[in-house]
Design a protein around this motif. Structure first.
Motif, mmCIF file in Angstrom:
data_model
loop_
_atom_site.group_PDB
_atom_site.id
_atom_site.type_symbol
_atom_site.label_atom_id
_atom_site.label_comp_id
_atom_site.label_asym_id
_atom_site.label_seq_id
_atom_site.Cartn_x
_atom_site.Cartn_y
_atom_site.Cartn_z
ATOM 1 N N GLY A 6 0.813 -1.215 0.000
ATOM 2 C CA GLY A 6 0.000 0.000 0.000
ATOM 3 C C GLY A 6 0.842 1.260 0.000
ATOM 4 O O GLY A 6 0.543 2.228 -0.711
ATOM 5 N N ALA A 32 0.810 4.036 -2.909
ATOM 6 C CA ALA A 32 0.534 5.445 -2.605
ATOM 7 C C ALA A 32 1.584 6.348 -3.246
ATOM 8 O O ALA A 32 1.269 7.439 -3.741
ATOM 9 C CB ALA A 32 0.488 5.654 -1.099
ATOM 10 N N HIS A 66 -4.196 5.624 -5.592
ATOM 11 C CA HIS A 66 -4.801 5.728 -4.272
ATOM 12 C C HIS A 66 -5.886 4.684 -4.021
ATOM 13 O O HIS A 66 -6.037 4.201 -2.898
ATOM 14 C CB HIS A 66 -5.352 7.144 -4.075
ATOM 15 C CG HIS A 66 -4.286 8.190 -4.132
ATOM 16 N ND1 HIS A 66 -3.246 8.219 -3.229
ATOM 17 C CD2 HIS A 66 -4.088 9.231 -4.988
ATOM 18 C CE1 HIS A 66 -2.453 9.235 -3.526
ATOM 19 N NE2 HIS A 66 -2.935 9.857 -4.583
ATOM 20 N N LYS A 67 -6.620 4.295 -5.057
ATOM 21 C CA LYS A 67 -7.652 3.276 -4.863
ATOM 22 C C LYS A 67 -7.030 1.937 -4.483
ATOM 23 O O LYS A 67 -7.506 1.258 -3.562
ATOM 24 C CB LYS A 67 -8.495 3.133 -6.131
ATOM 25 C CG LYS A 67 -9.447 4.286 -6.376
ATOM 26 C CD LYS A 67 -10.335 4.022 -7.589
ATOM 27 C CE LYS A 67 -11.312 5.171 -7.805
ATOM 28 N NZ LYS A 67 -12.184 4.932 -8.995
ATOM 29 N N LEU A 110 -5.590 2.184 -0.962
ATOM 30 C CA LEU A 110 -6.646 2.085 0.044
ATOM 31 C C LEU A 110 -7.088 0.642 0.225
ATOM 32 O O LEU A 110 -7.299 0.180 1.354
ATOM 33 C CB LEU A 110 -7.827 2.966 -0.353
ATOM 34 C CG LEU A 110 -9.065 2.882 0.551
ATOM 35 C CD1 LEU A 110 -8.720 3.219 1.992
ATOM 36 C CD2 LEU A 110 -10.164 3.799 0.024
ATOM 37 N N THR A 120 -6.836 -1.296 3.733
ATOM 38 C CA THR A 120 -8.071 -1.863 4.276
ATOM 39 C C THR A 120 -7.885 -3.349 4.578
ATOM 40 O O THR A 120 -8.313 -3.836 5.630
ATOM 41 C CB THR A 120 -9.234 -1.653 3.293
ATOM 42 O OG1 THR A 120 -9.425 -0.248 3.101
ATOM 43 C CG2 THR A 120 -10.521 -2.261 3.830
ATOM 44 N N SER A 164 -2.611 5.119 7.633
ATOM 45 C CA SER A 164 -2.393 5.140 6.183
ATOM 46 C C SER A 164 -3.709 5.003 5.429
ATOM 47 O O SER A 164 -3.893 5.632 4.376
ATOM 48 C CB SER A 164 -1.431 4.018 5.783
ATOM 49 O OG SER A 164 -0.149 4.236 6.340
ATOM 50 N N ARG A 165 -4.622 4.193 5.967
ATOM 51 C CA ARG A 165 -5.939 4.096 5.336
ATOM 52 C C ARG A 165 -6.619 5.457 5.331
ATOM 53 O O ARG A 165 -7.211 5.879 4.332
ATOM 54 C CB ARG A 165 -6.809 3.066 6.069
ATOM 55 C CG ARG A 165 -8.146 2.800 5.376
ATOM 56 C CD ARG A 165 -8.972 1.774 6.130
ATOM 57 N NE ARG A 165 -9.528 2.318 7.381
ATOM 58 C CZ ARG A 165 -10.289 1.621 8.222
ATOM 59 N NH1 ARG A 165 -10.568 0.348 7.969
ATOM 60 N NH2 ARG A 165 -10.757 2.191 9.321
ATOM 61 N N GLU A 174 -5.229 7.745 2.587
ATOM 62 C CA GLU A 174 -5.733 7.418 1.250
ATOM 63 C C GLU A 174 -7.213 7.765 1.102
ATOM 64 O O GLU A 174 -7.655 8.196 0.035
ATOM 65 C CB GLU A 174 -5.488 5.939 0.948
ATOM 66 C CG GLU A 174 -4.015 5.574 0.885
ATOM 67 C CD GLU A 174 -3.229 6.489 -0.032
ATOM 68 O OE1 GLU A 174 -3.593 6.615 -1.217
ATOM 69 O OE2 GLU A 174 -2.242 7.100 0.447
ATOM 70 N N GLU A 175 -7.984 7.596 2.160
ATOM 71 C CA GLU A 175 -9.393 8.021 2.114
ATOM 72 C C GLU A 175 -9.490 9.517 1.863
ATOM 73 O O GLU A 175 -10.344 9.978 1.097
ATOM 74 C CB GLU A 175 -10.088 7.627 3.422
ATOM 75 C CG GLU A 175 -10.336 6.128 3.515
ATOM 76 C CD GLU A 175 -10.654 5.651 4.932
ATOM 77 O OE1 GLU A 175 -11.219 4.553 5.056
ATOM 78 O OE2 GLU A 175 -10.324 6.374 5.904
ATOM 79 N N GLN A 230 -12.238 9.035 6.475
ATOM 80 C CA GLN A 230 -10.908 9.422 6.923
ATOM 81 C C GLN A 230 -10.908 9.770 8.412
ATOM 82 O O GLN A 230 -10.061 9.300 9.182
ATOM 83 C CB GLN A 230 -10.410 10.619 6.121
ATOM 84 C CG GLN A 230 -9.043 11.123 6.540
ATOM 85 C CD GLN A 230 -8.663 12.405 5.822
ATOM 86 O OE1 GLN A 230 -9.451 13.351 5.791
ATOM 87 N NE2 GLN A 230 -7.478 12.435 5.254
ATOM 88 N N SER A 269 -11.137 6.679 10.488
ATOM 89 C CA SER A 269 -9.877 5.932 10.549
ATOM 90 C C SER A 269 -8.926 6.547 11.576
ATOM 91 O O SER A 269 -8.289 5.836 12.365
ATOM 92 C CB SER A 269 -9.215 5.895 9.171
ATOM 93 O OG SER A 269 -9.924 5.056 8.291
#
Length: 280
Positions: A55, A59, A64-65, A68, A72, A87-88, A91-92, A101, A104
């Motif tokens: 991930g 990034a 980014h998708k 994420l 996740t 980190s999640r 990216e959100e 976001q 998280s």
């Protein structure tokens, strides 16, 4: 890499070899090759750590998708991993999922209230939403756990300055500079706060120190030029702006300020040329 190839020849199914090879590519800045190695590592060991590391590489590639999705998955495998939760959240935010976001970051900080990365990420998100008061509060909370982290003081300084409180901004910058007296960021923040407080002599002193340490940082030249103008030293200001524009020839702010100096010196043709270039 050659040593890793030898290790893989001895154990073709080892997940550690592609993981280590990915780290080499990361260090070399080739994140696409790192992702390819993490793909192999995950096929052999679909662990939270491998998903997290892939991930991070994704990034860096601005995917980014996919990043994420990996963070996740890492959280699903290790729900108490604060780094993956943080980190999640990052990216959100990149994908405009602001409520997710915030959740998280809440989850990460519920597990580790003083986690520096999570707190800074939350403050960054608050700044992105123009909630500067909340960001300042987050930096102050972080400083309770990390009072000797100079960048926290500098970021708090910038936030206080943007909130229209240069006096508190100066205090924060000075606290950070006590910990890191030669910090480029801190010296710049101090000079900017002093400028907003209308203390040009101190701006000149602070920026002169900054220029000696960081001669290619145009911000110090721009700030000192403004202070020299305030002190009536137009020639000195022009010299600083000339140096600035050697480093950044198309900087509209510096061109405009030098144009103002030329106009004050009755050099109208030069002033007009700078103003024209600034708006070109």
């Amino acid at each position: 890499l050659a040593a890793l190839d030898t290790a893989e020849a001895l154990d073709a199914k080892s997940p550690l070899v592609p993981h280590q090879r990915a780290l080499v590519w990361r260090d070399r800045g080739d994140f696409a090759k790192a992702v390819a190695q993490y793909d192999i590592a995950i096929s052999r060991d679909p662990s939270a750590g491998n998903y997290h590391m892939r991930g991070l590489a994704l990034a860096e590639l601005k995917n980014h998708k996919a990043a994420l999705a990996d963070f996740t998955k890492a959280v699903e495998l290790d729900p108490r991993n604060v780094d993956s939760l943080t980190s999640r959240g990052v990216e959100e935010g990149e994908l405009g999922m602001l409520e997710a976001q915030a959740k998280s970051y809440d989850q990460a900080l519920a597990l580790d209230p003083g986690n520096l990365n999570a707190l800074v990420a939350r403050a960054d998100a608050q700044i992105a939403r123009d909630d500067l008061a909340a960001a300042a509060a987050t930096y102050e909370l972080a400083l309770k756990s990390h009072p000797r982290e100079p960048n926290l003081w500098f970021w708090l300084s910038e936030t206080r300055r943007d909130l229209g409180d240069p006096a508190e901004a100066l205090k924060a910058a000075d606290r950070g500079l006590q910990l890191d007296p030669k910090s480029q960021l801190g010296l710049r923040d101090r000079a900017t706060a002093l400028e907003q407080l209308g203390r040009p002599a101190e701006v000149i002193k602070a920026t002169t120190t900054g220029i000696a340490l960081y001669p290619k940082d145009e911000a110090f030249l721009f700030l000192r030029a403004g202070a020299l103008i305030a002190k009536g030293d137009l020639a000195g200001a022009r010299r600083d702006l000339d140096l600035y524009l050697q480093l950044a020839p198309k900087a509209s702010g510096a061109l405009t300020r030098r144009g103002e100096v030329h106009r004050a010196e009755a050099r109208y043709d030069l002033a007009r040329a700078d103003f024209d270039q600034a708006i070109a």
